[in-house]
Design an enzyme around this catalytic site. Structure first.
Site, mmCIF file in Angstrom:
data_model
loop_
_atom_site.group_PDB
_atom_site.id
_atom_site.type_symbol
_atom_site.label_atom_id
_atom_site.label_comp_id
_atom_site.label_asym_id
_atom_site.label_seq_id
_atom_site.Cartn_x
_atom_site.Cartn_y
_atom_site.Cartn_z
ATOM 1 N N ARG A 66 0.821 -1.211 0.000
ATOM 2 C CA ARG A 66 0.000 0.000 0.000
ATOM 3 C C ARG A 66 0.863 1.272 0.000
ATOM 4 O O ARG A 66 0.496 2.275 -0.626
ATOM 5 C CB ARG A 66 -0.905 -0.041 1.244
ATOM 6 C CG ARG A 66 -1.946 0.990 1.225
ATOM 7 C CD ARG A 66 -3.328 0.456 1.504
ATOM 8 N NE ARG A 66 -4.236 1.549 1.275
ATOM 9 C CZ ARG A 66 -5.475 1.435 0.939
ATOM 10 N NH1 ARG A 66 -5.999 0.237 0.774
ATOM 11 N NH2 ARG A 66 -6.220 2.493 0.761
ATOM 12 N N ASN A 108 -12.491 15.962 -0.303
ATOM 13 C CA ASN A 108 -13.264 14.773 -0.680
ATOM 14 C C ASN A 108 -14.738 15.103 -0.531
ATOM 15 O O ASN A 108 -15.128 15.883 0.343
ATOM 16 C CB ASN A 108 -12.896 13.609 0.252
ATOM 17 C CG ASN A 108 -13.630 12.319 -0.113
ATOM 18 O OD1 ASN A 108 -13.936 12.073 -1.284
ATOM 19 N ND2 ASN A 108 -13.930 11.495 0.881
ATOM 20 N N THR A 109 -15.554 14.505 -1.371
ATOM 21 C CA THR A 109 -16.994 14.636 -1.207
ATOM 22 C C THR A 109 -17.572 13.299 -0.755
ATOM 23 O O THR A 109 -17.196 12.238 -1.249
ATOM 24 C CB THR A 109 -17.671 15.166 -2.488
ATOM 25 O OG1 THR A 109 -19.076 15.203 -2.272
ATOM 26 C CG2 THR A 109 -17.363 14.333 -3.704
ATOM 27 N N HIS A 110 -18.482 13.375 0.232
ATOM 28 C CA HIS A 110 -19.016 12.170 0.867
ATOM 29 C C HIS A 110 -20.547 12.253 0.880
ATOM 30 O O HIS A 110 -21.097 13.309 1.222
ATOM 31 C CB HIS A 110 -18.479 12.082 2.302
ATOM 32 C CG HIS A 110 -18.984 10.890 3.039
ATOM 33 N ND1 HIS A 110 -18.536 9.610 2.780
ATOM 34 C CD2 HIS A 110 -19.937 10.773 4.011
ATOM 35 C CE1 HIS A 110 -19.178 8.764 3.565
ATOM 36 N NE2 HIS A 110 -20.022 9.444 4.320
ATOM 37 N N ASP A 142 -8.137 14.317 6.124
ATOM 38 C CA ASP A 142 -7.064 14.102 7.098
ATOM 39 C C ASP A 142 -6.803 12.604 7.203
ATOM 40 O O ASP A 142 -7.291 11.828 6.372
ATOM 41 C CB ASP A 142 -7.390 14.771 8.444
ATOM 42 C CG ASP A 142 -8.569 14.132 9.151
ATOM 43 O OD1 ASP A 142 -9.050 13.056 8.696
ATOM 44 O OD2 ASP A 142 -9.016 14.698 10.164
ATOM 45 N N ALA A 143 -6.061 12.192 8.224
ATOM 46 C CA ALA A 143 -5.651 10.785 8.293
ATOM 47 C C ALA A 143 -6.787 9.848 8.716
ATOM 48 O O ALA A 143 -6.639 8.623 8.652
ATOM 49 C CB ALA A 143 -4.476 10.648 9.247
ATOM 50 N N GLY A 144 -7.922 10.385 9.135
ATOM 51 C CA GLY A 144 -9.042 9.546 9.545
ATOM 52 C C GLY A 144 -9.946 9.184 8.373
ATOM 53 O O GLY A 144 -9.659 9.511 7.219
ATOM 54 N N ASP A 146 -13.159 9.981 6.605
ATOM 55 C CA ASP A 146 -14.215 10.993 6.445
ATOM 56 C C ASP A 146 -14.325 11.898 7.676
ATOM 57 O O ASP A 146 -15.429 12.273 8.090
ATOM 58 C CB ASP A 146 -15.575 10.303 6.161
ATOM 59 C CG ASP A 146 -15.529 9.465 4.906
ATOM 60 O OD1 ASP A 146 -14.829 9.845 3.956
ATOM 61 O OD2 ASP A 146 -16.183 8.406 4.865
HETATM 62 C C1 GRF Z 1 -20.615 10.096 -4.739
HETATM 63 O O1 GRF Z 1 -21.866 10.092 -4.069
HETATM 64 C C2 GRF Z 1 -19.473 10.166 -3.771
HETATM 65 O O2 GRF Z 1 -19.712 10.992 -2.672
HETATM 66 C C3 GRF Z 1 -19.418 8.721 -3.339
HETATM 67 O O3 GRF Z 1 -19.576 8.002 -4.523
HETATM 68 C C4 GRF Z 1 -20.350 8.780 -5.429
HETATM 69 C C5 GRF Z 1 -19.537 8.939 -6.690
HETATM 70 O O4 GRF Z 1 -20.323 9.272 -7.778
HETATM 71 N N1 GRF Z 1 -18.227 8.432 -2.604
HETATM 72 P P1 GRF Z 1 -19.688 9.621 -9.186
HETATM 73 O O5 GRF Z 1 -18.649 8.575 -9.521
HETATM 74 O O6 GRF Z 1 -19.078 10.988 -9.100
HETATM 75 O O7 GRF Z 1 -20.837 9.594 -10.141
#
Ligand code: GRF
Length: 201
Positions: A66, A108-110, A142-144, A146
Site C-alpha cells: 500500500r 473529498n466529497t461524501h 485528514d488521516a481519519g 471521512d
Molecule cells: C458520490 O456520491 C461520492 O460521494 C461517493 O460516490 C459517489 C460517486 O459518484 N463516494 P460519481 O462517480 O461521481 O458519479
C-alpha cells in the site's frame, strides 16, 4: 489564470463531469488538468478522455504494498502540479506520503452529513438508521475516515419508499452542485483551515 485541479475517481464520474463542465467557462477559475483512478477502465476515466484530459490508472494490485501505491499516487498527482486535489467518488484512502504532500489542499466529497455515516455505505447506513434528512459533505481529507474539517454541506430529505439507489441518486444531484460551487469558491477566494474550522475568504 485558472487553478489546476487533479480529480481522483473510481466509478461513474458524474461529480468529475460536473467539474469538467464548470471548468469549460473561464470565469469558473478552475480547470481539471488530470484525472487519476484506482482501477482500470472506469466510466469516470472515459469521461476525462472524452474531454481531452490526461488520465492515470493505478490499481493497488499492481504494487508491492500500500505504501508503494500511495507513493506512486503522490508522484502522479504531483506531476500535474495541482492547486487542489479533489477526491470525487475515489474509493481509496490516501496514505501518509500523499497526505504529507497534499494535506490542506485535498478535498473529498461524501454522500452523508458528516460526522454521521462515514465509510463506504453512507446512503444505505442512513436509510437503515431511519434518518429523515441526510445529504452530502465536502471536507479536507485528514488521516481519519471521512473525519477532516468541513467545507460545505447540503441536506437531502429521505422519502418514504426510498431505496439506496433512489436516495443516493438524489444525494448525488445535490452533491454535484455543492462540489462545483465550493471548489470554485475555494480556489477563487482562498481559504483558511484553523483546527476544524474552514473559512472561505
Ligand atoms: C458520490 O456520491 C461520492 O460521494 C461517493 O460516490 C459517489 C460517486 O459518484 N463516494 P460519481 O462517480 O461521481 O458519479
Amino acid at each position: 489564470m485558472s487553478a489546476r485541479l487533479v480529480v481522483l475517481v473510481s466509478g461513474a464520474g458524474t461529480n468529475l463531469q460536473a467539474l469538467l463542465d464548470a471548468g469549460a467557462d473561464p470565469a469558473y477559475g478552475a480547470q481539471v488538468v488530470a484525472v487519476g483512478a484506482d482501477r482500470i477502465g472506469s466510466a469516470a476515466v472515459a469521461r476525462a478522455s472524452a474531454a481531452g484530459v490526461p488520465t492515470f490508472e493505478l490499481p493497488i494490485s499492481a504494487y508491492a504494498d500500500r505504501d508503494a501505491w500511495d507513493q506512486s499516487l503522490c508522484d502522479q498527482v504531483a506531476a500535474h502540479e495541482p492547486d487542489l486535489v479533489v477526491s470525487a467518488g475515489f474509493m481509496k484512502l490516501a496514505g501518509q506520503a500523499f497526505l504529507s504532500r497534499f494535506g490542506g489542499r485535498y478535498v473529498n466529497t461524501h454522500p452523508a452529513l458528516l460526522p454521521a455515516f462515514p465509510g463506504m455505505h453512507a446512503p444505505q447506513d442512513a436509510l437503515d438508521h431511519g434518518v429523515k434528512v441526510t445529504g452530502a459533505t465536502l471536507f479536507f481529507v485528514d488521516a481519519g475516515v471521512d473525519s477532516g474539517p468541513i467545507v460545505a454541506q447540503v441536506a437531502v430529505g429521505v422519502e418514504d419508499g426510498d431505496t439506496t439507489e433512489t436516495l443516493h441518486g438524489r444525494i448525488k444531484s445535490a452533491e454535484r452542485v455543492m462540489l462545483v460551487e465550493w471548489v470554485g469558491r475555494l480556489v477563487r477566494n482562498g481559504y483558511l483551515i484553523e483546527g476544524r474550522k474552514v473559512t472561505v475568504l
